[in-house]
Motif scaffolding. Structure first.
Motif, PDB file in Angstrom:
ATOM      1  N   MET A 254      18.359 -34.355  -1.131  1.00 44.80           N
ATOM      2  CA  MET A 254      18.325 -33.578   0.092  1.00 44.80           C
ATOM      3  C   MET A 254      19.134 -32.291  -0.058  1.00 44.80           C
ATOM      4  O   MET A 254      18.666 -31.217   0.303  1.00 44.80           O
ATOM      5  CB  MET A 254      18.857 -34.445   1.235  1.00 44.80           C
ATOM      6  CG  MET A 254      18.980 -33.743   2.546  1.00 44.80           C
ATOM      7  SD  MET A 254      17.394 -33.403   3.255  1.00 44.80           S
ATOM      8  CE  MET A 254      17.848 -32.771   4.820  1.00 44.80           C
ATOM      9  N   LYS A 255      20.365 -32.422  -0.578  1.00 41.93           N
ATOM     10  CA  LYS A 255      21.202 -31.242  -0.716  1.00 41.93           C
ATOM     11  C   LYS A 255      20.640 -30.271  -1.750  1.00 41.93           C
ATOM     12  O   LYS A 255      20.739 -29.053  -1.582  1.00 41.93           O
ATOM     13  CB  LYS A 255      22.624 -31.651  -1.087  1.00 41.93           C
ATOM     14  CG  LYS A 255      23.362 -32.285   0.085  1.00 41.93           C
ATOM     15  CD  LYS A 255      24.719 -32.778  -0.333  1.00 41.93           C
ATOM     16  CE  LYS A 255      25.691 -31.650  -0.280  1.00 41.93           C
ATOM     17  NZ  LYS A 255      27.089 -32.091  -0.454  1.00 41.93           N
ATOM     18  N   ALA A 256      20.026 -30.801  -2.801  1.00 43.03           N
ATOM     19  CA  ALA A 256      19.430 -29.925  -3.810  1.00 43.03           C
ATOM     20  C   ALA A 256      18.294 -29.109  -3.198  1.00 43.03           C
ATOM     21  O   ALA A 256      18.146 -27.917  -3.499  1.00 43.03           O
ATOM     22  CB  ALA A 256      18.930 -30.748  -4.991  1.00 43.03           C
ATOM     23  N   LEU A 257      17.507 -29.728  -2.343  1.00 39.53           N
ATOM     24  CA  LEU A 257      16.424 -29.019  -1.673  1.00 39.53           C
ATOM     25  C   LEU A 257      16.977 -27.938  -0.749  1.00 39.53           C
ATOM     26  O   LEU A 257      16.443 -26.817  -0.698  1.00 39.53           O
ATOM     27  CB  LEU A 257      15.551 -29.998  -0.888  1.00 39.53           C
ATOM     28  CG  LEU A 257      14.404 -29.389  -0.098  1.00 39.53           C
ATOM     29  CD1 LEU A 257      13.410 -28.718  -1.039  1.00 39.53           C
ATOM     30  CD2 LEU A 257      13.715 -30.451   0.728  1.00 39.53           C
TER      31      LEU A 257
ATOM     32  N   TRP B 298      19.810 -26.317  -1.107  1.00 41.59           N
ATOM     33  CA  TRP B 298      20.292 -25.223  -1.956  1.00 41.59           C
ATOM     34  C   TRP B 298      19.130 -24.390  -2.471  1.00 41.59           C
ATOM     35  O   TRP B 298      19.218 -23.162  -2.532  1.00 41.59           O
ATOM     36  CB  TRP B 298      21.116 -25.761  -3.125  1.00 41.59           C
ATOM     37  CG  TRP B 298      22.519 -26.091  -2.739  1.00 41.59           C
ATOM     38  CD1 TRP B 298      23.083 -27.322  -2.656  1.00 41.59           C
ATOM     39  CD2 TRP B 298      23.548 -25.162  -2.380  1.00 41.59           C
ATOM     40  NE1 TRP B 298      24.395 -27.212  -2.267  1.00 41.59           N
ATOM     41  CE2 TRP B 298      24.707 -25.902  -2.099  1.00 41.59           C
ATOM     42  CE3 TRP B 298      23.592 -23.777  -2.272  1.00 41.59           C
ATOM     43  CZ2 TRP B 298      25.901 -25.294  -1.715  1.00 41.59           C
ATOM     44  CZ3 TRP B 298      24.785 -23.183  -1.894  1.00 41.59           C
ATOM     45  CH2 TRP B 298      25.917 -23.932  -1.619  1.00 41.59           C
ATOM     46  N   LEU B 299      18.029 -25.048  -2.846  1.00 47.37           N
ATOM     47  CA  LEU B 299      16.853 -24.339  -3.341  1.00 47.37           C
ATOM     48  C   LEU B 299      16.250 -23.449  -2.253  1.00 47.37           C
ATOM     49  O   LEU B 299      15.914 -22.281  -2.496  1.00 47.37           O
ATOM     50  CB  LEU B 299      15.811 -25.334  -3.860  1.00 47.37           C
ATOM     51  CG  LEU B 299      14.540 -24.737  -4.428  1.00 47.37           C
ATOM     52  CD1 LEU B 299      14.848 -23.978  -5.710  1.00 47.37           C
ATOM     53  CD2 LEU B 299      13.529 -25.832  -4.691  1.00 47.37           C
ATOM     54  N   VAL B 300      16.122 -23.978  -1.058  1.00 52.23           N
ATOM     55  CA  VAL B 300      15.568 -23.205   0.060  1.00 52.23           C
ATOM     56  C   VAL B 300      16.498 -22.042   0.406  1.00 52.23           C
ATOM     57  O   VAL B 300      16.039 -20.926   0.677  1.00 52.23           O
ATOM     58  CB  VAL B 300      15.315 -24.116   1.278  1.00 52.23           C
ATOM     59  CG1 VAL B 300      14.953 -23.303   2.513  1.00 52.23           C
ATOM     60  CG2 VAL B 300      14.211 -25.116   0.969  1.00 52.23           C
ATOM     61  N   LEU B 301      17.808 -22.275   0.382  1.00 57.37           N
ATOM     62  CA  LEU B 301      18.760 -21.214   0.666  1.00 57.37           C
ATOM     63  C   LEU B 301      18.651 -20.091  -0.364  1.00 57.37           C
ATOM     64  O   LEU B 301      18.601 -18.906  -0.003  1.00 57.37           O
ATOM     65  CB  LEU B 301      20.184 -21.769   0.689  1.00 57.37           C
ATOM     66  CG  LEU B 301      21.304 -20.759   0.931  1.00 57.37           C
ATOM     67  CD1 LEU B 301      21.152 -20.098   2.292  1.00 57.37           C
ATOM     68  CD2 LEU B 301      22.651 -21.422   0.801  1.00 57.37           C
ATOM     69  N   ALA B 302      18.587 -20.446  -1.628  1.00 60.30           N
ATOM     70  CA  ALA B 302      18.465 -19.432  -2.680  1.00 60.30           C
ATOM     71  C   ALA B 302      17.158 -18.656  -2.547  1.00 60.30           C
ATOM     72  O   ALA B 302      17.134 -17.428  -2.683  1.00 60.30           O
ATOM     73  CB  ALA B 302      18.561 -20.089  -4.047  1.00 60.30           C
ATOM     74  N   ALA B 303      16.062 -19.362  -2.279  1.00 60.63           N
ATOM     75  CA  ALA B 303      14.770 -18.696  -2.125  1.00 60.63           C
ATOM     76  C   ALA B 303      14.781 -17.757  -0.916  1.00 60.63           C
ATOM     77  O   ALA B 303      14.257 -16.638  -0.986  1.00 60.63           O
ATOM     78  CB  ALA B 303      13.658 -19.731  -1.981  1.00 60.63           C
ATOM     79  N   ALA B 304      15.383 -18.191   0.178  1.00 57.36           N
ATOM     80  CA  ALA B 304      15.442 -17.342   1.373  1.00 57.36           C
ATOM     81  C   ALA B 304      16.255 -16.082   1.107  1.00 57.36           C
ATOM     82  O   ALA B 304      15.879 -14.991   1.548  1.00 57.36           O
ATOM     83  CB  ALA B 304      16.036 -18.125   2.539  1.00 57.36           C
ATOM     84  N   LEU B 305      17.340 -16.214   0.372  1.00 57.35           N
ATOM     85  CA  LEU B 305      18.157 -15.042   0.059  1.00 57.35           C
ATOM     86  C   LEU B 305      17.420 -14.071  -0.854  1.00 57.35           C
ATOM     87  O   LEU B 305      17.482 -12.856  -0.653  1.00 57.35           O
ATOM     88  CB  LEU B 305      19.477 -15.477  -0.569  1.00 57.35           C
ATOM     89  CG  LEU B 305      20.431 -16.216   0.373  1.00 57.35           C
ATOM     90  CD1 LEU B 305      21.662 -16.686  -0.390  1.00 57.35           C
ATOM     91  CD2 LEU B 305      20.818 -15.356   1.546  1.00 57.35           C
ATOM     92  N   VAL B 306      16.712 -14.604  -1.845  1.00 53.65           N
ATOM     93  CA  VAL B 306      15.953 -13.739  -2.759  1.00 53.65           C
ATOM     94  C   VAL B 306      14.842 -13.008  -2.008  1.00 53.65           C
ATOM     95  O   VAL B 306      14.641 -11.804  -2.183  1.00 53.65           O
ATOM     96  CB  VAL B 306      15.390 -14.564  -3.938  1.00 53.65           C
ATOM     97  CG1 VAL B 306      14.359 -13.768  -4.719  1.00 53.65           C
ATOM     98  CG2 VAL B 306      16.517 -15.015  -4.845  1.00 53.65           C
ATOM     99  N   VAL B 307      14.117 -13.719  -1.165  1.00 49.73           N
ATOM    100  CA  VAL B 307      13.036 -13.089  -0.392  1.00 49.73           C
ATOM    101  C   VAL B 307      13.614 -12.056   0.569  1.00 49.73           C
ATOM    102  O   VAL B 307      13.057 -10.968   0.728  1.00 49.73           O
ATOM    103  CB  VAL B 307      12.212 -14.159   0.358  1.00 49.73           C
ATOM    104  CG1 VAL B 307      11.253 -13.514   1.343  1.00 49.73           C
ATOM    105  CG2 VAL B 307      11.452 -15.018  -0.630  1.00 49.73           C
TER     106      VAL B 307
ATOM    107  N   GLY C  15      19.913 -21.704   8.879  1.00 50.97           N
ATOM    108  CA  GLY C  15      19.612 -23.122   9.093  1.00 50.97           C
ATOM    109  C   GLY C  15      19.992 -23.986   7.902  1.00 50.97           C
ATOM    110  O   GLY C  15      20.574 -25.066   8.064  1.00 50.97           O
ATOM    111  N   THR C  16      19.682 -23.515   6.710  1.00 49.11           N
ATOM    112  CA  THR C  16      20.048 -24.297   5.526  1.00 49.11           C
ATOM    113  C   THR C  16      21.560 -24.294   5.322  1.00 49.11           C
ATOM    114  O   THR C  16      22.127 -25.284   4.871  1.00 49.11           O
ATOM    115  CB  THR C  16      19.347 -23.776   4.263  1.00 49.11           C
ATOM    116  OG1 THR C  16      19.638 -22.399   4.093  1.00 49.11           O
ATOM    117  CG2 THR C  16      17.853 -23.987   4.342  1.00 49.11           C
ATOM    118  N   GLY C  17      22.220 -23.182   5.649  1.00 51.25           N
ATOM    119  CA  GLY C  17      23.679 -23.150   5.568  1.00 51.25           C
ATOM    120  C   GLY C  17      24.321 -24.157   6.502  1.00 51.25           C
ATOM    121  O   GLY C  17      25.256 -24.865   6.130  1.00 51.25           O
ATOM    122  N   VAL C  18      23.805 -24.256   7.709  1.00 60.97           N
ATOM    123  CA  VAL C  18      24.303 -25.248   8.664  1.00 60.97           C
ATOM    124  C   VAL C  18      24.014 -26.656   8.153  1.00 60.97           C
ATOM    125  O   VAL C  18      24.867 -27.552   8.251  1.00 60.97           O
ATOM    126  CB  VAL C  18      23.679 -25.025  10.058  1.00 60.97           C
ATOM    127  CG1 VAL C  18      23.945 -26.188  10.990  1.00 60.97           C
ATOM    128  CG2 VAL C  18      24.198 -23.732  10.659  1.00 60.97           C
ATOM    129  N   GLY C  19      22.821 -26.856   7.610  1.00 56.37           N
ATOM    130  CA  GLY C  19      22.486 -28.173   7.055  1.00 56.37           C
ATOM    131  C   GLY C  19      23.408 -28.566   5.915  1.00 56.37           C
ATOM    132  O   GLY C  19      23.849 -29.712   5.823  1.00 56.37           O
TER     133      GLY C  19
END
Length: 54
Positions: A1-4, A6-15, A41-45
């Protein structure tokens, strides 16, 4: 869950950063705002799922 999260957070920042170079005007603002909401949202999660060792 946490890996996902982090992945979504990184992708959102890159986009979010790349929209500054790829788009102009309203489209850039809307995409940037959407990815900003996802990043928050991912940061809060991630904050809520942190380990509480005290």
């Amino acid at each position: 869950m946490k890996a996902l999260l982090w992945l979504v957070l990184a992708a959102a920042l890159v986009v979010n950063v790349s929209t500054s170079f790829a788009f102009d005007g309203v489209r850039q603002v809307l995409i940037s705002a959407g990815t900003g909401v996802v990043a928050l949202g991912t940061g809060v999660g991630l904050f809520l799922t942190r380990r509480r060792d005290a």
